[in-house]
Design an enzyme around this catalytic site. Structure first.
Site, PDB file in Angstrom:
ATOM      1  N   ASP A  23      17.220  36.310  28.582  1.00 56.24           N
ATOM      2  CA  ASP A  23      16.454  37.072  29.569  1.00 56.24           C
ATOM      3  C   ASP A  23      16.953  36.721  30.967  1.00 56.24           C
ATOM      4  O   ASP A  23      16.866  35.564  31.380  1.00 56.24           O
ATOM      5  CB  ASP A  23      14.963  36.719  29.404  1.00 56.24           C
ATOM      6  CG  ASP A  23      14.111  37.360  30.481  1.00 56.24           C
ATOM      7  OD1 ASP A  23      14.562  38.355  31.087  1.00 56.24           O
ATOM      8  OD2 ASP A  23      12.994  36.858  30.714  1.00 56.24           O
ATOM      9  N   ASP A  27      11.140  38.386  32.626  1.00 58.13           N
ATOM     10  CA  ASP A  27       9.983  39.132  32.090  1.00 58.13           C
ATOM     11  C   ASP A  27       9.676  38.759  30.638  1.00 58.13           C
ATOM     12  O   ASP A  27       8.813  39.357  30.004  1.00 58.13           O
ATOM     13  CB  ASP A  27      10.188  40.649  32.242  1.00 58.13           C
ATOM     14  CG  ASP A  27      11.372  41.160  31.415  1.00 58.13           C
ATOM     15  OD1 ASP A  27      12.046  40.342  30.752  1.00 58.13           O
ATOM     16  OD2 ASP A  27      11.616  42.373  31.439  1.00 58.13           O
ATOM     17  N   ASP A  31      17.690  40.941  27.860  1.00 61.68           N
ATOM     18  CA  ASP A  31      18.188  42.171  28.476  1.00 61.68           C
ATOM     19  C   ASP A  31      19.722  42.159  28.521  1.00 61.68           C
ATOM     20  O   ASP A  31      20.363  41.171  28.144  1.00 61.68           O
ATOM     21  CB  ASP A  31      17.588  42.344  29.879  1.00 61.68           C
ATOM     22  CG  ASP A  31      17.676  41.069  30.700  1.00 61.68           C
ATOM     23  OD1 ASP A  31      18.761  40.455  30.703  1.00 61.68           O
ATOM     24  OD2 ASP A  31      16.677  40.678  31.340  1.00 61.68           O
ATOM     25  N   ASP A 100      24.166  50.454  17.510  1.00 63.60           N
ATOM     26  CA  ASP A 100      23.293  50.826  16.407  1.00 63.60           C
ATOM     27  C   ASP A 100      23.032  52.326  16.477  1.00 63.60           C
ATOM     28  O   ASP A 100      22.721  52.843  17.545  1.00 63.60           O
ATOM     29  CB  ASP A 100      21.970  50.051  16.528  1.00 63.60           C
ATOM     30  CG  ASP A 100      21.501  49.522  15.200  1.00 63.60           C
ATOM     31  OD1 ASP A 100      21.344  50.338  14.282  1.00 63.60           O
ATOM     32  OD2 ASP A 100      21.273  48.301  15.092  1.00 63.60           O
ATOM     33  N   GLU A 252      23.871  50.819   6.862  1.00 63.05           N
ATOM     34  CA  GLU A 252      22.834  50.089   6.124  1.00 63.05           C
ATOM     35  C   GLU A 252      22.358  50.995   4.995  1.00 63.05           C
ATOM     36  O   GLU A 252      21.893  52.107   5.244  1.00 63.05           O
ATOM     37  CB  GLU A 252      21.675  49.748   7.056  1.00 63.05           C
ATOM     38  CG  GLU A 252      20.607  48.928   6.355  1.00 63.05           C
ATOM     39  CD  GLU A 252      19.302  48.865   7.138  1.00 63.05           C
ATOM     40  OE1 GLU A 252      18.616  47.849   7.060  1.00 63.05           O
ATOM     41  OE2 GLU A 252      18.965  49.845   7.826  1.00 63.05           O
ATOM     42  N   HIS A 321      18.512  40.642  11.662  1.00 66.33           N
ATOM     43  CA  HIS A 321      17.225  40.725  12.365  1.00 66.33           C
ATOM     44  C   HIS A 321      16.069  41.111  11.456  1.00 66.33           C
ATOM     45  O   HIS A 321      14.928  41.102  11.897  1.00 66.33           O
ATOM     46  CB  HIS A 321      17.348  41.725  13.517  1.00 66.33           C
ATOM     47  CG  HIS A 321      17.577  43.125  13.008  1.00 66.33           C
ATOM     48  ND1 HIS A 321      18.751  43.498  12.377  1.00 66.33           N
ATOM     49  CD2 HIS A 321      16.788  44.221  12.997  1.00 66.33           C
ATOM     50  CE1 HIS A 321      18.652  44.766  12.004  1.00 66.33           C
ATOM     51  NE2 HIS A 321      17.474  45.226  12.369  1.00 66.33           N
TER      52      HIS A 321
HETATM   53  C1  GLC Z   1      16.423  49.217   9.472  1.00 66.79           C
HETATM   54  C2  GLC Z   1      16.415  48.276  10.648  1.00 66.79           C
HETATM   55  C3  GLC Z   1      15.024  47.783  10.838  1.00 66.79           C
HETATM   56  C4  GLC Z   1      14.135  48.969  11.152  1.00 66.79           C
HETATM   57  C5  GLC Z   1      14.243  50.040  10.087  1.00 66.79           C
HETATM   58  C6  GLC Z   1      13.698  51.339  10.570  1.00 66.79           C
HETATM   59  O1  GLC Z   1      16.123  48.604   8.282  1.00 66.79           O
HETATM   60  O2  GLC Z   1      17.342  47.257  10.449  1.00 66.79           O
HETATM   61  O3  GLC Z   1      14.920  46.799  11.823  1.00 66.79           O
HETATM   62  O4  GLC Z   1      12.804  48.563  11.253  1.00 66.79           O
HETATM   63  O5  GLC Z   1      15.587  50.300   9.728  1.00 66.79           O
HETATM   64  O6  GLC Z   1      14.521  51.881  11.554  1.00 66.79           O
END
Ligand code: GLC
Length: 552
Positions: A23, A27, A31, A100, A252, A321
């Site tokens: 950060d 805040d 960022d 992403d 994914e 994550h």
């Molecule tokens: C994927 C992401 C996840 C998100 C989900 C919906 O699995 O990695 O963090 O909550 O898609 O977009």
């Protein structure tokens, strides 16, 4: 050895979850300037690519996976100028940046949805609407509850396979697909180096939206994953967008095995590689809130199957994550934290595929000791627990406290631990999620100062992989498949072979490895070099060793 070389096959990727990384303005939220400030650190790891989790305009119900404007940066993260500076600084350090791509759904705040609910200018077809009072089918949301929500303004229900603020786009609409491709090209024109594509094998839904098997944890999963037109739409997307660029793509994919995955990542497939979940399921059977014991033999079997059976390139990840911290999950975050974190790193860097390191993994960061639902932020954890309370499955948080500690996505999202100052040097303000109380011991500054740290070992692993092509392109050959604590394999190329031996247990173990002549050099180990040679190998608790073998 794989004759088809590519830069992204030889790359190591570092994943940055910007909200929790650094950060710069106090805040309490990470960022883009915070990321820029820390780029020298990232480059010092020797990684080649940064994957940045979503930073687009978003109401942030699901931390940016609910996008309201694909071409703008969320205010708390900075501005488009900050982002341009980031790209420039990443490139200046000879690294690449992948963004992403979240196009299975948008936020309900997105202009497309606003117009769709008002049935304006042909936008109705952008989402999946059904009339009637009752949900049109039994599908559930990945975050608990029905996958359908009523919209008063539209007088209809829309599909949301995640939160109700994340409405699924209707990919059967050509207009949707064209708008998505145009947006992707806009980002490619900005100079990005590829995409990580969110739940991308969910874009095609079967005609008639048939009910799913009610026994599945995520009801409908067999219907809305790998749908009838998934491969066709993604191939169309590839052709219309990134095929014209030297970009890398990783999708994914929920609910794939090596066979179904090959449709997406074989030479003819639309993506370079994908993230599957099979190895992330060995410690629960779809029932997220009721984890089960896991066996090394199961984990070995899954990873080995992907190494040998996939027609395409593997991506290698142990956490991200959405997953718990790996040392707490498959290692030992107590006495053998350091050894087991290094062992898991050794695994990650000695398999064929592209390794992904999630921020803090290189420090051996651990799960957080959650003690109430109020401490959590993650929609999935809260949604699942609340749904279980509502259905009477559990009485309260206490019943699932351990499961939440073991599995919550927030384990990965606690702030990056930079040093032992307040809030681990993540922020001068109040962090949006608590800092793990172990930050005084586990942090970047301490790890830099300690030659024996997990961090230095990760740097060595990155270098090792760079020096030994057989670790990138070699063929995987599992030894002792049924051994309950030792994971041993050879990576083999025509004129090179390496032996990896991992003792995934807190007791010393001796094994005899046939056909693994250890007269070659010890390339890497998380203990002081052993003095033993000969066919028997005695491995200390969580010991990892990598040997050069004389000949394959
Ligand atoms: C994927 C992401 C996840 C998100 C989900 C919906 O699995 O990695 O963090 O909550 O898609 O977009």
């Amino acid at each position: 050895m794989d004759e088809q070389r590519a830069w992204w096959k030889e790359a190591v990727v570092y994943q940055i979850y910007p909200k929790s990384f650094a950060d710069s303005d106090g805040d309490g939220l990470g960022d883009l300037q915070g990321v820029i400030d820390r780029l020298d650190y990232v480059a010092s790891l020797g990684v080649d690519v940064i994957w940045l989790n979503p930073v687009y305009e978003s109401p942030q119900h699901d931390n940016g996976y609910d996008i309201s404007d694909y071409r703008a940066i969320h205010e708390a993260y900075g501005t488009m100028e900050d982002w341009e500076e980031l790209l420039e600084e990443v490139h200046a350090r000879d690294m690449k940046l992948i963004m992403d791509l979240v196009v299975n759904h948008t936020s309900t705040d997105h202009e497309w949805f606003q117009r769709s609910r008002r049935d304006e200018d042909g936008y109705r077809e952008y989402y999946i609407w059904r009339e009637g009072e009752e949900p049109p089918n039994n599908w559930t949301s990945g975050f608990g509850g029905s996958a359908w929500a009523s919209d008063d303004e539209a007088g209809a229900q829309y599909l949301h396979l995640f939160d109700e603020t994340q409405a699924d786009l209707n990919w059967d609409s050509e207009a949707v697909r064209e708008d998505v491709y145009e947006m992707m090209n806009w980002w490619l024109e900005q100079g990005i180096d590829g995409f990580r594509m969110d739940v991308i094998n969910m874009v095609s839904k079967p005609e008639g939206l048939p009910d799913g098997d009610p026994d599945n944890d995520w009801v409908g999963i067999e219907q809305f994953t790998n749908g009838p037109d998934a491969v066709e739409y993604l191939s169309e997307m590839a052709e219309a967008t990134y095929d014209d660029y030297d970009a890398m793509t990783v999708g994914e994919c929920v609910n794939v095995d090596p066979e179904t995955a090959s449709d997406y990542v074989s030479a003819e497939g639309p993506m370079d590689m994908l993230f599957h979940f099979e190895h992330m399921s060995v410690d629960h059977d779809g029932q997220w809130l009721s984890p089960s014991e896991w066996d090394l033999t199961d984990l070995k079997a899954v990873v080995s199957k992907w190494q040998t059976d996939l027609d395409g390139w593997n991506s290698l990840y142990l956490t991200n994550h959405d997953q718990p911290r790996i040392v707490s999950r498959f290692g030992d975050d107590g006495e053998y934290r350091r050894e087991s974190a290094k062992l898991l790193g050794t695994l990650l860097f000695t398999l064929s595929g592209t390794p992904y390191v999630y921020q803090g993994q290189e420090l051996g960061m651990t799960n957080y000791p959650w003690s109430s639902l109020d401490e959590l932020d993650d929609l999935q954890s809260i949604g699942k627990v609340e749904a279980a309370i509502e259905s009477g499955e559990i009485d309260g948080f206490e019943d699932v406290e351990q499961a939440v500690r073991d599995k919550s996505r927030d384990n990965a999202r606690t702030p990056m631990q930079w040093d032992d100052s307040d809030h681990a040097g993540f922020t001068d303000g109040e962090p949006w999620l608590p800092v793990n109380p172990n930050y005084e011991d586990i942090n970047v500054a301490a790890a830099e100062a300690d030659p024996d740290s997990v961090l230095h070992y990760y740097r060595d692993l990155v270098a090792l992989r760079g020096d030994h092509e057989v670790l990138v392109y070699g063929a995987y050959n599992l030894l002792l498949p049924d051994h309950e604590s030792v994971w041993a394999y050879r990576m083999e190329a025509e004129d090179d072979a390496v032996l990896v031996a991992l003792n995934v247990d807190d007791t010393e173990t001796t094994v005899t490895l046939d056909g693994a002549d250890r007269t070659g050099a010890l390339l890497c180990s998380n203990y002081d070099p052993p003095s033993d040679t000969g066919p028997a190998l005695t491995l200390r608790p969580y010991e990892a060793r990598v040997y050069q073998l004389e000949e394959a």
